[in-house]
Design an enzyme around this catalytic site. Structure first.
Site, PDB file in Angstrom:
ATOM      1  N   CYS A   1      -6.802  87.568  -8.195  1.00  0.00           N
ATOM      2  CA  CYS A   1      -5.617  87.394  -8.448  1.00  0.00           C
ATOM      3  C   CYS A   1      -5.051  88.496  -9.281  1.00  0.00           C
ATOM      4  CB  CYS A   1      -5.592  85.949  -9.466  1.00  0.00           C
ATOM      5  SG  CYS A   1      -5.799  84.558  -8.847  1.00  0.00           S
TER       6      CYS A   1
ATOM      7  N   GLN B   1      -3.869  81.126   9.198  1.00  0.00           N
ATOM      8  CA  GLN B   1      -3.477  81.603   8.025  1.00  0.00           C
ATOM      9  C   GLN B   1      -3.865  80.346   6.955  1.00  0.00           C
ATOM     10  OE1 GLN B   1      -1.782  84.246   7.484  1.00  0.00           O
ATOM     11  NE2 GLN B   1      -0.606  84.947   9.373  1.00  0.00           N
TER      12      GLN B   1
ATOM     13  N   TYR C   1      -2.230  90.018  20.163  1.00  0.00           N
ATOM     14  CA  TYR C   1      -3.408  89.481  18.823  1.00  0.00           C
ATOM     15  C   TYR C   1      -2.851  88.027  18.433  1.00  0.00           C
ATOM     16  CZ  TYR C   1      -3.366  94.558  18.328  1.00  0.00           C
ATOM     17  OH  TYR C   1      -3.283  96.028  18.466  1.00  0.00           O
TER      18      TYR C   1
ATOM     19  N   ASP D   1       0.634  90.482  16.019  1.00  0.00           N
ATOM     20  CA  ASP D   1       0.257  89.841  14.637  1.00  0.00           C
ATOM     21  C   ASP D   1      -1.034  90.540  14.506  1.00  0.00           C
ATOM     22  OD1 ASP D   1      -0.414  89.072  12.412  1.00  0.00           O
ATOM     23  OD2 ASP D   1      -0.485  86.795  13.037  1.00  0.00           O
TER      24      ASP D   1
ATOM     25  N   CYS E   1       0.069  91.827   7.912  1.00  0.00           N
ATOM     26  CA  CYS E   1      -0.359  91.522   6.470  1.00  0.00           C
ATOM     27  C   CYS E   1      -0.723  92.873   5.670  1.00  0.00           C
ATOM     28  CB  CYS E   1      -1.658  90.866   6.616  1.00  0.00           C
ATOM     29  SG  CYS E   1      -3.000  91.797   7.466  1.00  0.00           S
TER      30      CYS E   1
END
Length: 456
Positions: free
Chosen positions: A82, A283, A312, A383, A410
């Site tokens: 985090c 995901q 992908y 992707d 990403c």
């Protein structure tokens, strides 16, 4: 060098870098400081001086910045997962928008509109999957946690706020049962010990739960008892054993067997019914992924007669979610279990191969083969993993000349690089939409719309 190791300097944090570190300047040189927020005034210890910049550690917070909030996790710092839990979510979204804007402007050198990030409805307890390494604490008891940044040192975490509470409780209970049965934790440095990881997965919509023990061996002691106990106490749909006896830091081995249940869980994503075990990419934030896929579908703007190529493709969810808009779908993925799952999903949906087909092949090799065969998709969706598309894939996309390319990424840096290449070869970058699939972390997804230029 303007810095020396362990030097203490007074800094005001100006902004965040794209890896979530605070950025300040001292004598004209940049200093990167994890765990700081814009506006913070702080004493910072230099821990790694370089020729033209340095990395620092927050020594003392003097005045907090306007976006700083109390951190509600005791291990957020050492765990490192985090990386943005110390600032408001509004500030986090603004920072992530800036991360993507900077990537496309500075790295891609593209003048393309980057829209404000689409924030998530759930900033805690949103993960549908976690892979927990198993180790021992100072007293020799089994424990789970997360690897500290750039290491394989386990930071124990009794209640990770990014994952459902049942996953945290199950991890603790599993450690107790394993220890009572005499199971040992895997030790990477000596390649000894049995239990490497606990793999947990949940269907967001279905609520079904999956547990997999990843072992440096073939079986657990008192395996049936442990698995059935956990299945009953935590309402698990299925319990699996994965064998990974290789000396590697890859988590899963190739062989998985079922101890309890059907060996998979079921869920839906963007209206597509799915079955999954442990090998399939999925995901980790289902509601945010559905926002992402809806944006990709809108960018694709498919027509009833169109042929869609999904490179992908993973389990095929992006392409299958778009299939109602077009005539034909072909998906390409290198992971065999994902391709098997995608074809099985298509079969369950009653789709014949001429309407939806998935091939197990490297994306670059498949794209090059399709281009050589004269295949002409109208729209291509890509992707790729964090490293982005390889040159063979980009060259084949250009050769196939689809009118639209939709890139899901990403990693904004590699997306900007790949978009730059396509813009140098017949395409125009129309728009970029960041989507926050990973609240409170440094990571952000982006969807990029590219259209073929009519002047070529």
């Amino acid at each position: 060098m303007p810095f020396t190791k362990n030097q203490i300097i007074h800094l005001t944090i100006e902004n965040l870098s794209n890896d979530g570190n605070g950025v300040a300047h001292w004598q004209g040189q940049a200093v990167f400081v994890p765990g700081t927020a814009p506006g913070d005034e702080a004493e910072v210890r230099i821990v790694k001086p370089m020729k033209s910049y340095a990395f620092g550690r927050l020594e003392k917070l003097l005045t907090p910045g306007p976006d700083r909030i109390p951190v509600d996790c005791p291990v957020a710092g050492p765990c490192g997962g985090c990386g943005l839990r110390h600032i408001t979510y509004e500030a986090e979204c603004a920072a992530k928008t800036q991360f993507v804007q900077d990537a496309f402007a500075r790295l891609g050198k593209l003048d393309v509109p980057v829209r404000p990030v689409l924030g998530a409805d759930h900033t805690d307890r949103y993960r549908n999957k976690v892979q927990l390494p198993v180790g021992v604490d100072e007293d020799g008891h089994l424990q789970t946690g997360f690897y500290a940044g750039r290491s394989h040192r386990i930071v124990a975490c009794a209640d990770c706020k990014l994952q459902p509470e049942w996953m945290n409780r199950l991890a603790a209970r599993a450690c107790t049962l394993l220890e009572q049965a005499g199971a040992s934790a895997y030790r990477e440095e000596s390649h000894t010990g049995l239990v490497r990881h606990l793999f947990l997965r949940q269907g967001w919509h279905s609520g079904q739960r999956l547990l997999c023990f990843v072992l440096n061996g073939k079986a657990l002691p008192r395996e049936k008892e442990i698995c059935e106990t956990l299945q009953q106490e935590f309402n698990l749909a299925t319990v699996l054993i994965n064998e990974n006896t290789a000396r590697t830091n890859v988590i899963l081995g190739s062989h998985t067997r079922t101890v309890c249940g059907p060996g998979y869980l079921e869920d839906t994503l963007a209206g597509v019914s799915l079955r999954m075990g442990v090998h399939e990419f999925y995901q980790v934030n289902t509601p945010a992924a559905e926002v992402l896929y809806a944006k990709a579908r809108a960018y694709a703007a498919l027509r009833p007669e169109d042929f869609l190529l999904d490179l992908y493709c993973g389990m095929g969810t992006i392409g299958l979610s778009m299939l109602p808009d077009c005539r034909r779908l072909l998906g390409v993925e290198i992971v065999p279990q994902a391709v098997e799952g995608a074809n099985a999903t298509a079969a369950r949906l009653g789709l014949p191969p001429e309407r939806a087909d998935f091939r197990c092949q490297d994306a670059g090799a498949a794209a090059a083969q399709l281009a050589a065969e004269g295949t002409r998709p109208d729209v291509i969706v890509v992707d790729p993993p964090r490293k982005g598309c390889d040159s063979a894939t980009l060259e084949a996309i250009e050769a196939m000349a689809p009118r639209t390319v939709v890139m899901v990424s990403c990693n904004a840096a590699t997306a900007a690089r790949d978009a730059r290449w396509l813009c140098d070869h017949s395409y125009h970058a129309v728009e970029v939409q960041p989507v926050d699939l990973f609240p409170r972390t440094r990571h952000v997804e982006a969807v990029v719309l590219l259209q073929r230029r009519t002047d070529r």
